[in-house]
Each structure stands twice: as structure tokens, then as C-alpha cells.
Design a protein around this motif. Sequence first.
Motif, PDB file in Angstrom:
ATOM      1  N   LEU A  69      -7.032   4.969   4.042  1.00 21.82           N
ATOM      2  CA  LEU A  69      -6.419   5.770   2.981  1.00 21.82           C
ATOM      3  C   LEU A  69      -7.235   7.030   2.780  1.00 21.82           C
ATOM      4  N   TYR A  70      -6.543   8.149   2.609  1.00 20.22           N
ATOM      5  CA  TYR A  70      -7.177   9.419   2.279  1.00 20.22           C
ATOM      6  C   TYR A  70      -6.517   9.912   1.007  1.00 20.22           C
ATOM      7  N   GLU A  71      -7.317  10.038  -0.054  1.00 21.54           N
ATOM      8  CA  GLU A  71      -6.794  10.396  -1.365  1.00 21.54           C
ATOM      9  C   GLU A  71      -7.558  11.596  -1.916  1.00 21.54           C
ATOM     10  N   GLU A  72      -6.851  12.484  -2.591  1.00 25.16           N
ATOM     11  CA  GLU A  72      -7.488  13.628  -3.250  1.00 25.16           C
ATOM     12  C   GLU A  72      -7.094  13.647  -4.724  1.00 25.16           C
TER      13      GLU A  72
ATOM     14  N   HIS B 233      -2.605   9.619   1.513  1.00 21.45           N
ATOM     15  CA  HIS B 233      -2.114   9.302   2.853  1.00 21.45           C
ATOM     16  C   HIS B 233      -2.518   7.887   3.228  1.00 21.45           C
ATOM     17  N   VAL B 234      -1.585   7.169   3.837  1.00 24.66           N
ATOM     18  CA  VAL B 234      -1.836   5.824   4.347  1.00 24.66           C
ATOM     19  C   VAL B 234      -1.724   5.885   5.865  1.00 24.66           C
ATOM     20  N   CYS B 235      -2.781   5.456   6.541  1.00 24.01           N
ATOM     21  CA  CYS B 235      -2.818   5.471   8.000  1.00 24.01           C
ATOM     22  C   CYS B 235      -3.116   4.064   8.500  1.00 24.01           C
ATOM     23  N   VAL B 236      -2.622   3.755   9.694  1.00 22.07           N
ATOM     24  CA  VAL B 236      -2.892   2.469  10.316  1.00 22.07           C
ATOM     25  C   VAL B 236      -3.543   2.741  11.669  1.00 22.07           C
TER      26      VAL B 236
ATOM     27  N   VAL C 249       0.832  -1.208   0.000  1.00 21.01           N
ATOM     28  CA  VAL C 249       0.000   0.000   0.000  1.00 21.01           C
ATOM     29  C   VAL C 249       0.866   1.258   0.000  1.00 21.01           C
ATOM     30  N   LEU C 250       2.011   1.224   0.663  1.00 24.63           N
ATOM     31  CA  LEU C 250       2.911   2.384   0.614  1.00 24.63           C
ATOM     32  C   LEU C 250       3.500   2.560  -0.780  1.00 24.63           C
ATOM     33  N   GLU C 251       3.811   1.461  -1.446  1.00 19.87           N
ATOM     34  CA  GLU C 251       4.288   1.538  -2.827  1.00 19.87           C
ATOM     35  C   GLU C 251       3.182   2.070  -3.749  1.00 19.87           C
ATOM     36  N   GLN C 252       1.961   1.623  -3.532  1.00 23.67           N
ATOM     37  CA  GLN C 252       0.831   2.096  -4.331  1.00 23.67           C
ATOM     38  C   GLN C 252       0.633   3.598  -4.162  1.00 23.67           C
ATOM     39  N   ALA C 253       0.740   4.076  -2.934  1.00 28.64           N
ATOM     40  CA  ALA C 253       0.597   5.515  -2.678  1.00 28.64           C
ATOM     41  C   ALA C 253       1.669   6.294  -3.438  1.00 28.64           C
TER      42      ALA C 253
ATOM     43  N   GLY D  12      -0.612   0.740  15.516  1.00 30.80           N
ATOM     44  CA  GLY D  12       0.601   1.028  14.745  1.00 30.80           C
ATOM     45  C   GLY D  12       1.151  -0.183  14.026  1.00 30.80           C
ATOM     46  N   GLU D  13       2.247  -0.724  14.504  1.00 34.68           N
ATOM     47  CA  GLU D  13       2.948  -1.825  13.839  1.00 34.68           C
ATOM     48  C   GLU D  13       2.080  -3.058  13.689  1.00 34.68           C
ATOM     49  N   ASN D  14       1.224  -3.347  14.659  1.00 35.42           N
ATOM     50  CA  ASN D  14       0.437  -4.580  14.644  1.00 35.42           C
ATOM     51  C   ASN D  14      -1.021  -4.373  14.245  1.00 35.42           C
ATOM     52  N   GLY D  15      -1.389  -3.148  13.933  1.00 31.59           N
ATOM     53  CA  GLY D  15      -2.778  -2.881  13.577  1.00 31.59           C
ATOM     54  C   GLY D  15      -3.156  -3.510  12.249  1.00 31.59           C
TER      55      GLY D  15
END
Length: 96
Positions: free
Chosen positions: A55-58, A40-43, A22-26, A47-50
Amino acid sequence: MFVVSVEFVVDSAHLASFRRAVLEQAKKSLDLEEACHTFHVCVDGDGENGNRFFLYEEYTDRPAFDAHLASGHFRDFSALVNPWVVSKQVSTWYRL
């Protein structure tokens, strides 16, 4: 601006792989799509284990988002991660 929010719940066995994908896709969306202004990619709070990702995209407009959905990098991303996704909810908005 046309805004897209996406919430994924991901199988815990695939968290690290999903996070990388997902970070590569962003990055690809921002680098390859002139009409993608924000990705933006949020978890969730763990955090690490979530296992919930937000995703917030414009985009400039709806046709720009449609072009995103038709892009090769989006199709490749979807094919890769779909087996790992427990649920996915997409909402669209217009920013005032």
C-alpha cells in the motif's frame, strides 16, 4: 505530504477476501477522509495469486494519518483482516 507504505503478507487461503477488503478500505479512505490524497493497492508480480500486497498512501500530515488510524472504517478493516495476515510492515516518510 506524509507518506505511509505498508507491506502485507497474507495467508493464501484468504487472498480473495483480503483483496476485496483492502480495495474497499482504500476507497473508503479516499471518500471519507479529506486529508487522504492517495491510496494505492499493489500486489506482487504473481498478480491474481500473489500473497504480498503493498500500500502507498499520502496524507496531508501526520495528524491526518493518526485520524485515519482512529477512524471506524480502519478499525473495522484491521479487525477483519488481522487473522489473515502473516506479516505486516509499516514505514512512514515525508515526501520532499
